[in-house]
Write a protein that holds these residues in place. Sequence first.
Motif, mmCIF file in Angstrom:
data_model
loop_
_atom_site.group_PDB
_atom_site.id
_atom_site.type_symbol
_atom_site.label_atom_id
_atom_site.label_comp_id
_atom_site.label_asym_id
_atom_site.label_seq_id
_atom_site.Cartn_x
_atom_site.Cartn_y
_atom_site.Cartn_z
ATOM 1 N N SER A 161 0.826 -1.211 0.000
ATOM 2 C CA SER A 161 0.000 0.000 0.000
ATOM 3 C C SER A 161 0.858 1.257 0.000
ATOM 4 N N HIS A 164 2.157 1.604 -3.607
ATOM 5 C CA HIS A 164 1.186 1.285 -4.664
ATOM 6 C C HIS A 164 1.355 2.166 -5.907
ATOM 7 N N HIS A 208 -4.317 -2.220 -8.063
ATOM 8 C CA HIS A 208 -5.092 -1.320 -7.201
ATOM 9 C C HIS A 208 -6.075 -0.433 -7.959
ATOM 10 N N SER A 230 -5.106 -5.949 -2.852
ATOM 11 C CA SER A 230 -5.404 -4.914 -3.847
ATOM 12 C C SER A 230 -6.804 -4.360 -3.668
#
Length: 346
Positions: A161, A164, A208, A230
């Motif tokens: 994250s 990302h 994502h 994701s």
Amino acid sequence: MLVRYVDMEAVEPGHLLGKTIYALNGTVLLSSGIQLTVYMISTLKRIGVTSLYIKDAEFDDVEPEEILSDETKRSIIRNMSETTDAIRSGKDFNSRAISVSIDDLLEDVIRNKEVLIQLNDIRTRDNAGFIHAMNVCIIATLLGINSNLNQIQLKELAIGSLLHDVGKPLMEQQEGESEPDRHTWRGFEILKAKREFSLLIAHVALQHHEHVDGTGEPRQLVGDQIHLYSRIVAVANTYDNLLQQETGGRRMLPHEACERMLSMSGKELDREILVQFMRVVSIYPNGVSVKLSTREHGVVVGQHRGLPGRPIVRLLERERDGEESIESREVDLAKENTVFIEQVLG
């Protein structure tokens, strides 16, 4: 002491800064508590700051709640800045430094997991991308905890994250190649080459922007074809991005962003993850001025986990008997079932 979120045009010399502002490399630009001057206010406007947190002496008994420590924030912003510089220069970035920062973040988030999400760090044009990455990481980690991920999975999710958008710096250097499908593939390639990282981390960068209904990018995956990490990051990324969108000449407010996301349920966003998100986000963050259905005005001073739309509001009444005095009382919307927040005031 409570900090109030105000538009830069309402900030005046003498106000006390309520939140530390970080420079591009993670160093402190202005520390919380400093008394703002005309020059400081002018400089903040010039570097792209549109809203600010200021300390309010009328709420000196209210302690602000933070998920991350200042030290963890500085470390993450510094490492993201160094990572971005390395990628733009075609060099390898320091995955060990990222890993250490994530360990600190996980420790902070797990310790403060009962604190509702209030994304209140001040963004400049230079640090906005790093603040975004940090916010997405905080939200995703909390959602991972609620999804009962183990420690190894939480760290994979947190690294994925935070990184990302790691493919964006290269795309920004190539005009016309900043579309989601391009930066997701580039991010995947960068992270896949890091043998010390799980391949699942690379898939967070790749997936994502996928939507659970198959309309996303880059591969139009559907439902569980998109990895859980994701799908979690998609929710976190959408929320922080919505908060930066302008509607009617102002930034979207948290309750407006949440309403928009609910309309995406089962389409762009995973329904179950969205339900979990609504349980951990502060729809009306502390420091926000509101108007109640009773026509009274007040400031949000407290939260209830699991009831994000029913905060504690402090009402202030000013009376003049020769001199101004202030009386206050609090309305706990979790107990006052017939009272609602009617409007968030500027």
